[in-house]
Design an enzyme around this catalytic site. Sequence first.
Site, PDB file in Angstrom:
ATOM      1  N   TYR A   1      30.224  43.120  46.679  1.00  0.00           N
ATOM      2  CA  TYR A   1      30.526  44.535  46.833  1.00  0.00           C
ATOM      3  C   TYR A   1      30.018  45.294  45.605  1.00  0.00           C
ATOM      4  CZ  TYR A   1      33.814  43.055  50.508  1.00  0.00           C
ATOM      5  OH  TYR A   1      34.399  42.499  51.623  1.00  0.00           O
TER       6      TYR A   1
ATOM      7  N   LYS B   1      35.991  36.616  46.746  1.00  0.00           N
ATOM      8  CA  LYS B   1      35.249  35.767  47.669  1.00  0.00           C
ATOM      9  C   LYS B   1      34.213  34.937  46.927  1.00  0.00           C
ATOM     10  CE  LYS B   1      35.914  39.226  51.278  1.00  0.00           C
ATOM     11  NZ  LYS B   1      36.496  40.284  50.435  1.00  0.00           N
TER      12      LYS B   1
ATOM     13  N   ASP C   1      41.632  43.567  48.117  1.00  0.00           N
ATOM     14  CA  ASP C   1      40.584  42.624  48.512  1.00  0.00           C
ATOM     15  C   ASP C   1      39.232  43.094  47.987  1.00  0.00           C
ATOM     16  OD1 ASP C   1      39.824  40.266  50.398  1.00  0.00           O
ATOM     17  OD2 ASP C   1      38.421  41.861  50.910  1.00  0.00           O
TER      18      ASP C   1
END
Length: 321
Positions: A56, A82, A51
């Site tokens: 990030y 995402k 994930d």
Amino acid sequence: MRSVELGRSGLQVSELGLGLASLAGMFAVVPEGEAVATIDRAWELGIRFFDTAPVYGYGLSEQRAGMALRGRPRDQYVLCTKVGRLLEPGGQDLQEIWAEPPPGIGPRLDYSYAAVMRSFEESLRRIGIDRIDLLHIHDPELDFRTASTEALRALVELRDRGTIRALSLGINHADVAARFLREATTTPDCVLIAGRYSLLDHSAADELLPLAHQLGVSIIGAGVFQGGPLAAARPSVGYPPLPPEAAARLDQLRTISDQYAVHLPAAALQFPLTHPAIPTVVVGARTPQEITEVAAYLGHSIPPAYWRALEQAGLIPLRSA
């Protein structure tokens, strides 16, 4: 490692997944070689669920995911990323937790249809891959109306095209996730919920977990160590202090864990998996040693009497027999 099904998504994932935020320099720099070695070690352990997200490390996590996963059989792992933030010069949705962000680049919140499509294409380029298996709408509470309409429409279209296989939410708020499941015109296949069904926080049990179970929506557990306190059997330097009530609960958890000779971090990892709506949990790691240690927690034997003792002490919700 055991393979489990993510409910209505049809995806098969490992019972333990690796979250790639830490490997993008969350709170401390992680050298590139160490990050790739950590993903390589996760693969050796049988982890096939990864994930990541654009935010990030402002693209660094996705780049490192691509370095480690490219060349591996594409049908043997499930990769998530995402949408909800675009990375661009001057982006102002900055987070101070990233130790090595690229200069001049920052995230900008945008849940519009066009932004989601652009974000998705940019993620594919950063990772160097042609499809994403599971796509999360990230933090939809920040613009619920647009996230639950335009962003969701984009994900449905991507799923219909076959460029993603399932749509999901990546969220920290159980009440918002439950609202999304109730109100959205299309029901997500999954929800990744961080820190809301752990040994210290059961708020997802109030509405989200029963609703998800009823709808056949799989919940992906994350934040199982509650930001650190449950990751160590005894207090460790560097963890932020807990509120007094939570600190008292943690002391009770440690006492009962000692009584039953249960390693508290192992119990923290396994606890979410005792709920029928949660088939898998995602954890972070910075080094090959860390993911090796956490993966071993799955094999720790925890007696049923331990869970009953936690129930009787009011430390976890009562579970059906």
